[in-house]
Design an enzyme around this catalytic site. Structure first.
Site, PDB file in Angstrom:
ATOM      1  N   SER A 133       0.812  -1.120  -0.080  1.00  0.00           N
ATOM      2  CA  SER A 133      -0.185   0.155   0.060  1.00  0.00           C
ATOM      3  C   SER A 133       0.836   1.264  -0.094  1.00  0.00           C
ATOM      4  O   SER A 133       1.898   1.383   0.568  1.00  0.00           O
ATOM      5  CB  SER A 133      -0.883  -0.068   1.386  1.00  0.00           C
ATOM      6  N   GLU A 135       0.124   3.775   1.742  1.00  0.00           N
ATOM      7  CA  GLU A 135       0.009   4.188   3.171  1.00  0.00           C
ATOM      8  C   GLU A 135       1.510   3.951   3.653  1.00  0.00           C
ATOM      9  O   GLU A 135       1.749   4.424   4.728  1.00  0.00           O
ATOM     10  CB  GLU A 135      -1.003   3.591   3.721  1.00  0.00           C
ATOM     11  N   TYR A 157      -1.581   0.412  10.635  1.00  0.00           N
ATOM     12  CA  TYR A 157      -2.099  -0.429   9.378  1.00  0.00           C
ATOM     13  C   TYR A 157      -0.852  -0.002   8.411  1.00  0.00           C
ATOM     14  O   TYR A 157      -0.417  -1.164   7.893  1.00  0.00           O
ATOM     15  CB  TYR A 157      -3.240   0.297   8.501  1.00  0.00           C
TER      16      TYR A 157
HETATM   17  P1  NAP Z   1     -11.625  -4.292   1.894  1.00  0.00           P
HETATM   18  O1  NAP Z   1     -12.846  -3.847   0.861  1.00  0.00           O
HETATM   19  O2  NAP Z   1     -11.588  -3.701   3.195  1.00  0.00           O
HETATM   20  O3  NAP Z   1     -11.438  -5.888   2.068  1.00  0.00           O
HETATM   21  C1  NAP Z   1     -10.714  -6.325   2.779  1.00  0.00           C
HETATM   22  C2  NAP Z   1     -10.866  -7.905   2.766  1.00  0.00           C
HETATM   23  O4  NAP Z   1     -10.106  -8.530   3.716  1.00  0.00           O
HETATM   24  C3  NAP Z   1     -12.473  -8.286   2.907  1.00  0.00           C
HETATM   25  O5  NAP Z   1     -12.533  -9.614   2.196  1.00  0.00           O
HETATM   26  C4  NAP Z   1     -12.442  -8.850   4.513  1.00  0.00           C
HETATM   27  O6  NAP Z   1     -13.170  -9.685   4.902  1.00  0.00           O
HETATM   28  C5  NAP Z   1     -10.965  -9.737   4.540  1.00  0.00           C
HETATM   29  N1  NAP Z   1     -10.554  -9.820   5.827  1.00  0.00           N
HETATM   30  C6  NAP Z   1     -10.473  -8.643   6.733  1.00  0.00           C
HETATM   31  N2  NAP Z   1      -9.803  -9.349   7.949  1.00  0.00           N
HETATM   32  C7  NAP Z   1      -9.746 -10.716   7.657  1.00  0.00           C
HETATM   33  C8  NAP Z   1      -9.027 -11.679   8.312  1.00  0.00           C
HETATM   34  N3  NAP Z   1      -8.916 -11.637   9.677  1.00  0.00           N
HETATM   35  N4  NAP Z   1      -8.837 -12.909   7.856  1.00  0.00           N
HETATM   36  C9  NAP Z   1      -9.308 -13.008   6.399  1.00  0.00           C
HETATM   37  N5  NAP Z   1      -9.873 -11.998   5.709  1.00  0.00           N
HETATM   38  C10 NAP Z   1      -9.809 -10.897   6.118  1.00  0.00           C
HETATM   39  O7  NAP Z   1     -10.372  -4.028   0.912  1.00  0.00           O
HETATM   40  P2  NAP Z   1      -9.754  -3.576  -0.615  1.00  0.00           P
HETATM   41  O8  NAP Z   1      -9.829  -2.255  -0.831  1.00  0.00           O
HETATM   42  O9  NAP Z   1     -10.485  -4.549  -1.232  1.00  0.00           O
HETATM   43  O10 NAP Z   1      -8.443  -3.641  -0.245  1.00  0.00           O
HETATM   44  C11 NAP Z   1      -7.740  -5.014  -0.448  1.00  0.00           C
HETATM   45  C12 NAP Z   1      -6.327  -5.162  -0.215  1.00  0.00           C
HETATM   46  O11 NAP Z   1      -5.549  -4.121  -0.971  1.00  0.00           O
HETATM   47  C13 NAP Z   1      -6.259  -4.858   1.357  1.00  0.00           C
HETATM   48  O12 NAP Z   1      -5.166  -5.915   1.851  1.00  0.00           O
HETATM   49  C14 NAP Z   1      -5.632  -3.478   1.514  1.00  0.00           C
HETATM   50  O13 NAP Z   1      -5.182  -3.153   2.544  1.00  0.00           O
HETATM   51  C15 NAP Z   1      -4.990  -3.095   0.329  1.00  0.00           C
HETATM   52  N6  NAP Z   1      -4.950  -2.038  -0.334  1.00  0.00           N
HETATM   53  C16 NAP Z   1      -5.987  -1.408  -0.814  1.00  0.00           C
HETATM   54  C17 NAP Z   1      -6.115   0.057  -1.248  1.00  0.00           C
HETATM   55  C18 NAP Z   1      -7.295   0.664  -1.846  1.00  0.00           C
HETATM   56  O14 NAP Z   1      -7.164   1.769  -1.951  1.00  0.00           O
HETATM   57  N7  NAP Z   1      -8.396  -0.030  -2.004  1.00  0.00           N
HETATM   58  C19 NAP Z   1      -4.783   0.534  -1.565  1.00  0.00           C
HETATM   59  C20 NAP Z   1      -3.608  -0.247  -1.254  1.00  0.00           C
HETATM   60  C21 NAP Z   1      -3.633  -1.512  -0.794  1.00  0.00           C
HETATM   61  P3  NAP Z   1     -14.748  -9.514   5.306  1.00  0.00           P
HETATM   62  O15 NAP Z   1     -15.633  -9.050   3.954  1.00  0.00           O
HETATM   63  O16 NAP Z   1     -15.316 -10.284   6.068  1.00  0.00           O
HETATM   64  O17 NAP Z   1     -14.551  -8.009   6.240  1.00  0.00           O
HETATM   65  N1  GDD Z   2     -12.484   7.437   6.196  1.00  0.00           N
HETATM   66  C1  GDD Z   2     -12.535   8.996   6.347  1.00  0.00           C
HETATM   67  N2  GDD Z   2     -13.689   9.440   6.816  1.00  0.00           N
HETATM   68  N3  GDD Z   2     -11.684   9.464   5.875  1.00  0.00           N
HETATM   69  C2  GDD Z   2     -11.751  10.979   5.869  1.00  0.00           C
HETATM   70  C3  GDD Z   2     -12.729  11.588   6.463  1.00  0.00           C
HETATM   71  C4  GDD Z   2     -13.948  10.636   7.038  1.00  0.00           C
HETATM   72  O1  GDD Z   2     -15.108  11.181   7.432  1.00  0.00           O
HETATM   73  N4  GDD Z   2     -12.681  12.683   6.445  1.00  0.00           N
HETATM   74  C5  GDD Z   2     -11.522  13.216   5.826  1.00  0.00           C
HETATM   75  N5  GDD Z   2     -10.864  11.929   5.627  1.00  0.00           N
HETATM   76  C6  GDD Z   2      -9.508  11.692   5.172  1.00  0.00           C
HETATM   77  C7  GDD Z   2      -8.448  10.899   5.749  1.00  0.00           C
HETATM   78  O2  GDD Z   2      -8.056  11.521   7.248  1.00  0.00           O
HETATM   79  C8  GDD Z   2      -7.376  10.476   4.776  1.00  0.00           C
HETATM   80  O3  GDD Z   2      -6.415  11.651   4.753  1.00  0.00           O
HETATM   81  C9  GDD Z   2      -8.383  10.720   3.634  1.00  0.00           C
HETATM   82  O4  GDD Z   2      -9.558  11.293   3.704  1.00  0.00           O
HETATM   83  C10 GDD Z   2      -8.624   9.238   2.992  1.00  0.00           C
HETATM   84  O5  GDD Z   2      -9.279   8.187   3.961  1.00  0.00           O
HETATM   85  P1  GDD Z   2      -9.784   6.956   3.573  1.00  0.00           P
HETATM   86  O6  GDD Z   2     -10.714   7.032   2.500  1.00  0.00           O
HETATM   87  O7  GDD Z   2     -10.267   6.368   4.945  1.00  0.00           O
HETATM   88  O8  GDD Z   2      -8.299   6.227   3.032  1.00  0.00           O
HETATM   89  P2  GDD Z   2      -6.846   5.845   3.532  1.00  0.00           P
HETATM   90  O9  GDD Z   2      -6.154   6.834   2.293  1.00  0.00           O
HETATM   91  O10 GDD Z   2      -6.539   6.267   4.786  1.00  0.00           O
HETATM   92  O11 GDD Z   2      -6.572   4.624   3.133  1.00  0.00           O
HETATM   93  C11 GDD Z   2      -7.155   4.204   2.062  1.00  0.00           C
HETATM   94  O12 GDD Z   2      -5.854   3.857   1.129  1.00  0.00           O
HETATM   95  C12 GDD Z   2      -4.716   2.954   1.473  1.00  0.00           C
HETATM   96  C13 GDD Z   2      -3.689   3.175   0.179  1.00  0.00           C
HETATM   97  O13 GDD Z   2      -3.050   4.582   0.514  1.00  0.00           O
HETATM   98  C14 GDD Z   2      -7.213   2.287   2.327  1.00  0.00           C
HETATM   99  O14 GDD Z   2      -7.904   1.816   1.020  1.00  0.00           O
HETATM  100  C15 GDD Z   2      -6.178   1.367   2.576  1.00  0.00           C
HETATM  101  O15 GDD Z   2      -6.489   0.074   2.744  1.00  0.00           O
HETATM  102  C16 GDD Z   2      -4.942   1.690   1.768  1.00  0.00           C
HETATM  103  O16 GDD Z   2      -3.885   1.014   1.902  1.00  0.00           O
END
Ligand code: NAP
Ligand code: GDD
Length: 342
Positions: A133, A135, A157
């Site tokens: 990520s 992050e 995280y």
């Molecule tokens: P998501 O929608 O939050 O999905 C997370 C998945 O992990 C869900 O299927 C969840 O199951 C499963 N999970 C959570 N805890 C678990 C556990 N203890 N054992 C097995 N499975 C578990 O996340 P996503 O956005 O699809 O992201 C997929 C991956 O990419 C994650 O690893 C995330 O950290 C990473 N990532 C995401 C982003 C982004 O912007 N979306 C960016 C960079 C990296 P449940 O449905 O049961 O909760």
């Molecule tokens: N969730 C949330 N809710 N975020 C908020 C809010 C709110 O009400 N208001 C402002 N934000 C700001 C957060 O402080 C952060 O700076 C930004 O919006 C994005 O927040 P999220 O959408 O929660 O995503 P994230 O960037 O913290 O994390 C996501 O992206 C990562 C990759 O950079 C997640 O998908 C992570 O799993 C992923 O790794």
């Protein structure tokens, strides 16, 4: 392989990315096995349309397990004999990771070690994708961020993802395993979890448009993110496993926008003027440590994978906002048809 078809194992299959990836692989005639957690409600909303895809047997199989449980992971590896493993499962919410740091470390960090150990024992010829990520860059040391930018994670995280990433890279070196890590920047869609900021904003906008909500409460509006479109990002995961050698790749759009800009664009798309009247700030949504700016340089992916982001910021906001507006509760809407904020 089974009857000439590739076998994929996906953790996190019920999540946003897992659901798009399962769809993508099924279209390519993979046999897909997914690990799901037991919950008090059956949590497969995003993949239930795939269960009989495309009305044939032997396509998608779900198995109970948990990334905190080595026994279940080992069993799934032994049972399914995967050719490709996509490790997407994680406690993936940054703000929540401050509330449950130990759990997040166990699932998002140590869970990856458990997966890699299972691969080493049961599937050493397979290919492994690790969901790393942006992050991990945290308080960024340079902009834009690429594969060589030093990590500076700011949340439990982010720290767990650094541990997972470094462990995956060292397992690749030490044991000659095919392990590739995608350092994905934020990617969104209509399937995004409701407590991530983009989905929260577009849902709030639709509710306000319908007169069902007066205000949308957010946290830090000035944070900037590089937001792309999730279905395009899962293709990059697959492409990484098509290469001769394993490696790490940044996947990003190269554009960065603030939460405020996203909010303004979503209200505009819904035809609501003076959006500031509908926004409130709630400090509960602030994080103890914030990541202020993320902006990725995906040059390596463009060159090696021939991958390119197609959907940029403005189109992404439109796709997500339109989805929420189209899926508003029609009955409630007609009851409230005289209310308007336009
Ligand atoms: P998501 O929608 O939050 O999905 C997370 C998945 O992990 C869900 O299927 C969840 O199951 C499963 N999970 C959570 N805890 C678990 C556990 N203890 N054992 C097995 N499975 C578990 O996340 P996503 O956005 O699809 O992201 C997929 C991956 O990419 C994650 O690893 C995330 O950290 C990473 N990532 C995401 C982003 C982004 O912007 N979306 C960016 C960079 C990296 P449940 O449905 O049961 O909760
Ligand atoms: N969730 C949330 N809710 N975020 C908020 C809010 C709110 O009400 N208001 C402002 N934000 C700001 C957060 O402080 C952060 O700076 C930004 O919006 C994005 O927040 P999220 O959408 O929660 O995503 P994230 O960037 O913290 O994390 C996501 O992206 C990562 C990759 O950079 C997640 O998908 C992570 O799993 C992923 O790794």
């Amino acid at each position: 392989m089974k009857n000439g078809r590739k076998i994929a194992l996906i953790t996190g299959i019920s999540g946003q990315d897992g659901s798009y990836l399962a769809e993508f692989l099924l279209k390519k005639d993979y046999i897909v096995h997914g690990l799901i957690r037991r919950a008090s409600t059956f949590n497969i909303e995003r993949i239930k349309h795939l269960l009989n895809y495309p009305h044939q047997d032997e396509k998608l199989f779900l198995h109970y397990g948990d990334l905190s449980d080595s026994g279940s992971i080992n069993d799934i590896f032994a049972k399914t004999e995967p050719d490709e493993i996509y490790n997407l499962g994680a406690q993936s919410h940054v703000r929540v990771s401050f509330d449950v740091p130990e759990y997040t470390t166990d699932v998002t960090g140590t869970g990856v070690l458990r997966m890699l150990e299972a691969m080493r024992r049961y599937a050493s010829k397979a290919k492994f994708y690790q969901a790393s990520s942006s992050e991990m860059f945290g308080k960024v040391k340079e902009t834009p961020q690429n594969e060589l930018t030093p990590f500076n994670a700011q949340s439990p995280y982010g720290i767990a993802k650094v541990f997972a990433h470094e462990t995956a890279c060292r397992y690749r070196d030490a044991y000659g395993l095919f392990i590739s890590c995608g350092i994905l920047f934020n990617h969104e869609s209509s399937r995004r979890g409701e407590n991530f900021v983009t989905k929260k904003i577009v849902q709030g906008v639709a509710q306000i448009k319908a007169g069902l909500q007066d205000k949308l409460y957010l946290g830090n509006l000035s944070a900037k993110r590089d937001w792309g479109y999730a279905p395009e990002y899962v293709k990059a995961m697959w492409l990484m496993l098509r290469q001769k050698k394993p490696s790490d790749f940044v996947i990003a759009t190269g554009e960065t926008h603030s939460v405020k800009e996203f909010t303004e664009a979503a209200f505009k798309r819904a035809g609501i003027k003076n959006y500031k009247n509908y926004i409130g700030i709630d400090k509960r949504y602030y994080r103890p440590n914030e990541v202020n700016l993320l902006c990725g340089d995906a040059s390596k992916a463009k060159k090696v994978l021939k991958w390119r982001p197609k959907t940029k910021f403005a189109e992404l906001v439109n796709i997500m906002t339109d989805f929420e507006l189209e899926n508003l509760d029609i009955k409630k809407l007609s009851e409230l048809k005289n209310k308007t904020h336009v």
